[in-house]
Motif scaffolding. Structure first.
Motif, PDB file in Angstrom:
ATOM      1  N   LYS A 167     -10.268  10.936  -3.800  1.00  0.00           N
ATOM      2  CA  LYS A 167      -9.578  11.223  -2.506  1.00  0.00           C
ATOM      3  C   LYS A 167     -10.274  10.461  -1.908  1.00  0.00           C
ATOM      4  N   LYS A 168     -11.451  10.574  -2.473  1.00  0.00           N
ATOM      5  CA  LYS A 168     -12.500   9.636  -2.370  1.00  0.00           C
ATOM      6  C   LYS A 168     -12.599   7.773  -2.231  1.00  0.00           C
ATOM      7  N   PHE A 169     -12.925   7.248  -1.154  1.00  0.00           N
ATOM      8  CA  PHE A 169     -12.212   6.044  -1.034  1.00  0.00           C
ATOM      9  C   PHE A 169     -13.521   5.000  -0.953  1.00  0.00           C
ATOM     10  N   TYR A 170     -13.590   3.601  -1.483  1.00  0.00           N
ATOM     11  CA  TYR A 170     -15.200   3.208  -1.226  1.00  0.00           C
ATOM     12  C   TYR A 170     -14.856   1.576  -0.940  1.00  0.00           C
ATOM     13  N   LEU A 171     -14.121   0.576   0.415  1.00  0.00           N
ATOM     14  CA  LEU A 171     -12.820   0.049   0.671  1.00  0.00           C
ATOM     15  C   LEU A 171     -14.495  -0.962   0.729  1.00  0.00           C
ATOM     16  N   ILE A 172     -13.987  -1.936   0.586  1.00  0.00           N
ATOM     17  CA  ILE A 172     -14.884  -3.257  -0.066  1.00  0.00           C
ATOM     18  C   ILE A 172     -13.903  -4.373   0.204  1.00  0.00           C
ATOM     19  N   GLN A 201       1.029  -1.269  -0.442  1.00  0.00           N
ATOM     20  CA  GLN A 201       0.040   0.019   0.312  1.00  0.00           C
ATOM     21  C   GLN A 201       0.896   1.169   0.229  1.00  0.00           C
ATOM     22  N   ASP A 202       2.348   1.364   0.587  1.00  0.00           N
ATOM     23  CA  ASP A 202       2.724   2.769   0.897  1.00  0.00           C
ATOM     24  C   ASP A 202       2.967   2.674  -0.601  1.00  0.00           C
ATOM     25  N   GLU A 203       3.469   2.265  -1.610  1.00  0.00           N
ATOM     26  CA  GLU A 203       3.166   3.035  -3.184  1.00  0.00           C
ATOM     27  C   GLU A 203       1.490   3.497  -3.475  1.00  0.00           C
ATOM     28  N   PHE A 204       1.249   2.630  -3.704  1.00  0.00           N
ATOM     29  CA  PHE A 204      -0.633   2.091  -4.405  1.00  0.00           C
ATOM     30  C   PHE A 204      -1.466   3.585  -3.469  1.00  0.00           C
ATOM     31  N   VAL A 205      -1.299   3.366  -2.649  1.00  0.00           N
ATOM     32  CA  VAL A 205      -2.939   3.999  -2.057  1.00  0.00           C
ATOM     33  C   VAL A 205      -2.724   5.909  -2.823  1.00  0.00           C
ATOM     34  N   PRO A 206      -0.551   5.979  -2.015  1.00  0.00           N
ATOM     35  CA  PRO A 206      -0.859   7.711  -2.319  1.00  0.00           C
ATOM     36  C   PRO A 206      -0.612   7.779  -4.248  1.00  0.00           C
ATOM     37  N   TRP A 207      -0.521   6.745  -5.137  1.00  0.00           N
ATOM     38  CA  TRP A 207      -0.483   6.799  -6.157  1.00  0.00           C
ATOM     39  C   TRP A 207      -1.988   6.751  -7.088  1.00  0.00           C
ATOM     40  N   LEU A 208      -3.007   6.327  -6.091  1.00  0.00           N
ATOM     41  CA  LEU A 208      -4.614   6.067  -6.786  1.00  0.00           C
ATOM     42  C   LEU A 208      -4.851   7.754  -6.048  1.00  0.00           C
ATOM     43  N   VAL A 209      -4.724   8.432  -5.390  1.00  0.00           N
ATOM     44  CA  VAL A 209      -4.980   9.542  -4.664  1.00  0.00           C
ATOM     45  C   VAL A 209      -4.584  10.287  -5.257  1.00  0.00           C
ATOM     46  N   LYS A 210      -3.252  10.228  -6.037  1.00  0.00           N
ATOM     47  CA  LYS A 210      -3.280  11.361  -6.828  1.00  0.00           C
ATOM     48  C   LYS A 210      -3.458  11.087  -8.102  1.00  0.00           C
ATOM     49  N   LYS A 211      -3.546  10.299  -8.772  1.00  0.00           N
ATOM     50  CA  LYS A 211      -4.074   9.804 -10.173  1.00  0.00           C
ATOM     51  C   LYS A 211      -6.247   9.877 -10.174  1.00  0.00           C
ATOM     52  N   PHE A 212      -6.956   9.485  -9.454  1.00  0.00           N
ATOM     53  CA  PHE A 212      -8.301   9.270  -9.325  1.00  0.00           C
ATOM     54  C   PHE A 212      -8.789  10.290  -8.434  1.00  0.00           C
ATOM     55  N   LEU A 263      -4.416   6.768   4.412  1.00  0.00           N
ATOM     56  CA  LEU A 263      -5.243   7.949   3.258  1.00  0.00           C
ATOM     57  C   LEU A 263      -5.736   9.428   4.773  1.00  0.00           C
ATOM     58  N   GLU A 264      -5.996   8.774   5.861  1.00  0.00           N
ATOM     59  CA  GLU A 264      -5.590  10.536   6.825  1.00  0.00           C
ATOM     60  C   GLU A 264      -4.980  11.045   6.742  1.00  0.00           C
ATOM     61  N   LYS A 265      -3.401  10.652   6.475  1.00  0.00           N
ATOM     62  CA  LYS A 265      -2.347  10.957   5.992  1.00  0.00           C
ATOM     63  C   LYS A 265      -2.036  12.280   5.000  1.00  0.00           C
ATOM     64  N   LEU A 266      -2.619  11.374   3.721  1.00  0.00           N
ATOM     65  CA  LEU A 266      -2.832  12.652   2.464  1.00  0.00           C
ATOM     66  C   LEU A 266      -4.146  12.785   2.253  1.00  0.00           C
ATOM     67  N   GLY A 267      -5.220  13.552   3.747  1.00  0.00           N
ATOM     68  CA  GLY A 267      -6.538  14.133   3.490  1.00  0.00           C
ATOM     69  C   GLY A 267      -7.999  13.392   2.707  1.00  0.00           C
ATOM     70  N   GLY A 268      -7.382  11.644   3.024  1.00  0.00           N
ATOM     71  CA  GLY A 268      -8.811  11.164   1.940  1.00  0.00           C
ATOM     72  C   GLY A 268      -9.615  11.269   2.767  1.00  0.00           C
ATOM     73  N   PRO A 313     -17.573   6.995  -5.238  1.00  0.00           N
ATOM     74  CA  PRO A 313     -16.062   6.890  -5.503  1.00  0.00           C
ATOM     75  C   PRO A 313     -15.318   7.844  -6.181  1.00  0.00           C
ATOM     76  N   ASN A 314     -14.245   8.010  -6.343  1.00  0.00           N
ATOM     77  CA  ASN A 314     -12.558   7.848  -7.284  1.00  0.00           C
ATOM     78  C   ASN A 314     -12.704   6.486  -6.965  1.00  0.00           C
ATOM     79  N   VAL A 315     -11.620   5.435  -6.184  1.00  0.00           N
ATOM     80  CA  VAL A 315     -11.364   4.838  -6.059  1.00  0.00           C
ATOM     81  C   VAL A 315     -12.492   3.675  -5.306  1.00  0.00           C
TER      82      VAL A 315
END
Lengths: 416, 289
Positions: free
Chosen positions: A174-179, A161-172, A197-202, A229-231
């Motif tokens: 900040k709104k995430f739907y966790l399933i 996740q360390d690379e993945f989540v920031p990448w997703l936030v940047k590209k798509f 997400l908290e750190k990234l303001g998501g 959601p965005n992601v």
């Protein structure tokens, strides 16, 4: 059938000879501890060949056997052959524990390669800790474990996740739907995701868990539509992954606007759902079948040659493959008489090799593995396209979501 | 409002899938009184048949529906003829036998084609979504809805408007009297069981492009099917339809408001409570005893 005097005599004689051959054995000191007797090193292979998770574990069994066959064909380990003892724990944690005991206590295996689900790993853990044996666990998992009797070669949350989540936030966005599926792995992954997400303001618009094996996602899809959601961050596992992707596609949602980002969707699941349902969605993992390296070419070719041209390799089967080679390297370092599970554990610390995904190394502190995170997008041909490759390999931090706790050589340490 | 309609349509779709899966069991359990625990495996066989026709013969899903029905029906016929008919009137043995048959079918499939998930293609013509009451719905789900209603209609006609159906109803009321009127009970039973199995096979083939195909996929479906039939009331085809849609709306709705885990638990609890007070189910066919 009648027993003639002659067969009776012959059988009795054979039995006597058998007992006679067996007899001296008990007089050899520590015979039961001779893990490399007669030019053979016995290891257990414990993946479900029947039951729910056989779908994926079958491929793990195959990858492990392939590596063992390759090692034996190349002369074994210092002249000794690896003898795999394959057991089928039938996707049932209780059976896992029973078969593990059989392999460790009965067959005197020096190590066991096995498990896909966390439930089955937790079930065998007491066996390996009490017998001080060694378990090799190839699956990505939720972390938060610190055993001195398990070598973990799959990714832990920080490595996916360390690379993945920031990448997703940047590209798509900040709104995430966790399933996720309703058990420990998705919950722990989501805990970590929420921290990032908290750190990234998501923002998490929903966090939802479906029963294992669930296959009706229409209401989930309605909720996704209404929360926009965005992601869609997915840790759904097994056949539910297939149902979710297909129903997403059939409902007419668009991966370009609202992609699914998964930690669990591999080539294996993509083959089952069909490329058209997978296309456009993302997965983060240390290995993909399309990864370009000479080691991977060799692995994929050997796997297909051995098990069939239509077979795929994926991030868990790759770990099965390289961990067997790490086992070999560790055993090579030891004198035959020193061959015990704890000595292998100590020898494997800091061992590294060039795996299909790149150079991997067992972290001496926590017995997890340094891996190479990658982000890839599924294509309609059933393969992935790797979009981001980590520039550096990533240290495994099994307690990343729990500040103050860390796994060290002394075990779990808590800083107050 | 949109969301409400959306959820109603979703419930109808879930209900139609439940109906598809339960229809075969409604005949076998509801009418013939055979507790068929291998029902889920008939569903699974249908899904695998779809996969085989697609992968090895290049037939699309729609083109292979009739052959799939025939293949699974033939399977059902063999099992009725050589296992169940030998256990007539012994319900406990029948439960055990059908359970065993189910396990054998699962393992046989696993041994023959392996346990990985299989892929059945969505018919390309139905892979888009269309608008129903202004709400985007998958065309394939609309198709499933239509098919399930059509299959229900065909089954109703078969039971109530044909000689075989009449004979079956006669046998159900009183087997020995029916036999003394010259009805070959064995043959009618075998044919009916085959028909029920064939329906289950069709259900498996039809849901396979939306869900997944694996040797143990039947386990979930057999539970769903029994819930629908028991709630609807045995011997009542119309009850099966009603209960399928009630369960569809209910589980879809709760899943939307809460989540699928809660929905599953509440629906099961509701059925248990209802059966406690109405053991015969919601709808019962009035039969003069």
């Amino acid at each position: 059938m009648s027993i003639s005097r002659r067969t009776l005599l012959r059988n009795t004689a054979a039995l006597g000879a058998f007992a006679g051959a067996g007899l001296p054995h008990i007089w050899i000191k520590n015979a039961d501890l001779a893990y490399a007797a007669g030019g053979e090193i016995k290891v257990g292979v414990l993946f479900s060949l029947t039951g729910t998770t056989a779908i994926i574990e079958e491929s793990l069994n195959k990858a492990t056997l392939l590596a063992i066959e390759e090692i034996n064909a190349a002369g074994g380990i210092k002249g000794s052959k690896i003898v795999p003892i394959v057991e089928d724990p039938a996707s049932d944690p209780a059976t896992f524990s029973e078969k593990a005991r059989k392999l460790v206590v009965g067959d005197k295996c020096v190590s066991v390669f096995g498990s896909y689900t966390s439930a089955s790993r937790k079930a065998v853990l007491p066996v390996f800790e009490r017998q001080n044996n060694l378990y090799w666990y190839p699956t990505l998992y939720e972390g938060r474990e610190c055993s001195k009797n398990v070598i973990y070669t799959g990714a832990v949350p920080n490595q996916q996740q360390d690379e993945f989540v920031p990448w997703l936030v940047k590209k798509f966005g900040k709104k995430f739907y966790l399933i996720g599926s309703n058990y420990i792995y998705p919950k722990e992954e989501n805990n970590y995701c929420k921290k990032l997400l908290e750190k990234l303001g998501g923002e998490v618009v929903a966090e939802e868990y479906v029963p294992l094996g669930h296959s009706e996602f229409s209401s989930v899809i309605n909720k996704i539509r209404s929360t926009q959601p965005n992601v869609i961050f997915s840790t759904v596992v097994g056949d539910s992954v297939v149902a979710l992707h297909r129903q997403y596609k059939a409902a007419g949602l668009d991966p370009e606007k609202m992609p699914m980002a998964s930690l669990t969707t591999s080539e294996n699941e993509v083959a089952a759902m069909g490329g058209e349902a997978a296309a456009g969605h993302f997965t983060s993992a240390p290995y993909f079948m399309v990864h370009k390296s000479p080691e991977n070419e060799k692995f994929v070719e050997a796997y297909k040659k051995r098990w069939g041209a239509d077979k795929v390799t994926h991030f868990v089967s790759e770990a099965c493959y390289f961990q067997t080679y790490l086992f070999k390297q560790a055993v090579e370092k030891l004198a035959t008489s020193d061959l015990t599970p704890p000595s292998i554990r100590d020898a494997v610390k800091g061992q590294s090799m060039i795996a299909p995904q790149g150079k991997v190394e067992i972290e001496p502190e926590n017995l997890h593995t340094w891996l190479w995170p990658k982000i890839a997008q599924a294509k309609s041909n059933g393969q992935f396209e790797i979009l981001v490759e980590a520039k550096e390999w990533l240290k495994p931090v099994p307690y990343a979501a729990y500040p103050g706790q860390s796994c060290t050589e002394k075990g779990l340490v808590e800083k107050s | 409002m949109d969301q409400f309609i959306e959820q109603i349509v979703t419930g109808l779709s879930i209900g139609s899938i439940l109906l598809l899966v339960a229809l075969g069991l409604s005949i076998i359990y509801g009418s013939m009184g055979i507790i068929n625990l291998a029902h889920g495996e008939f569903v699974m066989l249908g899904a695998y048949a779809a996969w085989v026709f697609h992968t090895y013969l290049g037939l699309g899903l729609l083109a292979s529906l009739v052959p799939i029905f025939l293949v699974v029906a033939a399977f059902g016929w063999v099992i009725e003829r050589y296992v169940l008919s030998l256990l007539n009137n012994r319900p406990l043995d029948t439960i055990l036998a059908t359970w065993g048959v189910g396990i054998m079918l699962q393992q046989a499939v696993r041994l023959m084609v392996g346990s990985e998930l299989r892929y059945v293609q969505l018919p390309p013509a139905l892979s888009d979504s269309m608008s129903v009451f202004g709400i985007p719905v998958s065309s394939y789900r609309v198709f499933l809805f239509v098919v399930s209603i059509a299959l229900f209609g065909a089954t109703w006609l078969l039971m109530n408007r044909t000689t075989v159906g009449m004979k079956l109803r006669a046998i159900i009321q009183d087997r020995s009297v029916a036999a003394s009127f010259g009805i070959n009970a064995k043959r009618v039973y075998a044919l009916t069981f085959a028909y029920g199995a064939g329906l289950a096979g069709l259900a498996g083939a039809l849901v396979s492009p939306l869900k997944s195909v694996s040797p143990d996929m039947g386990t979930g479906y057999v539970v769903d099917a029994f819930m629908v039939v028991v709630l609807g009331g045995v011997q009542s085809l119309a009850g099966t339809v009603a209960s399928a849609f009630i369960l569809g709306e209910l589980s879809g709705g709760i899943a939307f408001l809460q989540n699928d885990t809660v929905a599953k638990a509440i629906v099961l609890l509701a059925i248990v409570v209802l059966i406690r007070f109405r053991p015969e189910g919601l709808f019962t066919a009035r039969v003069r005893a």
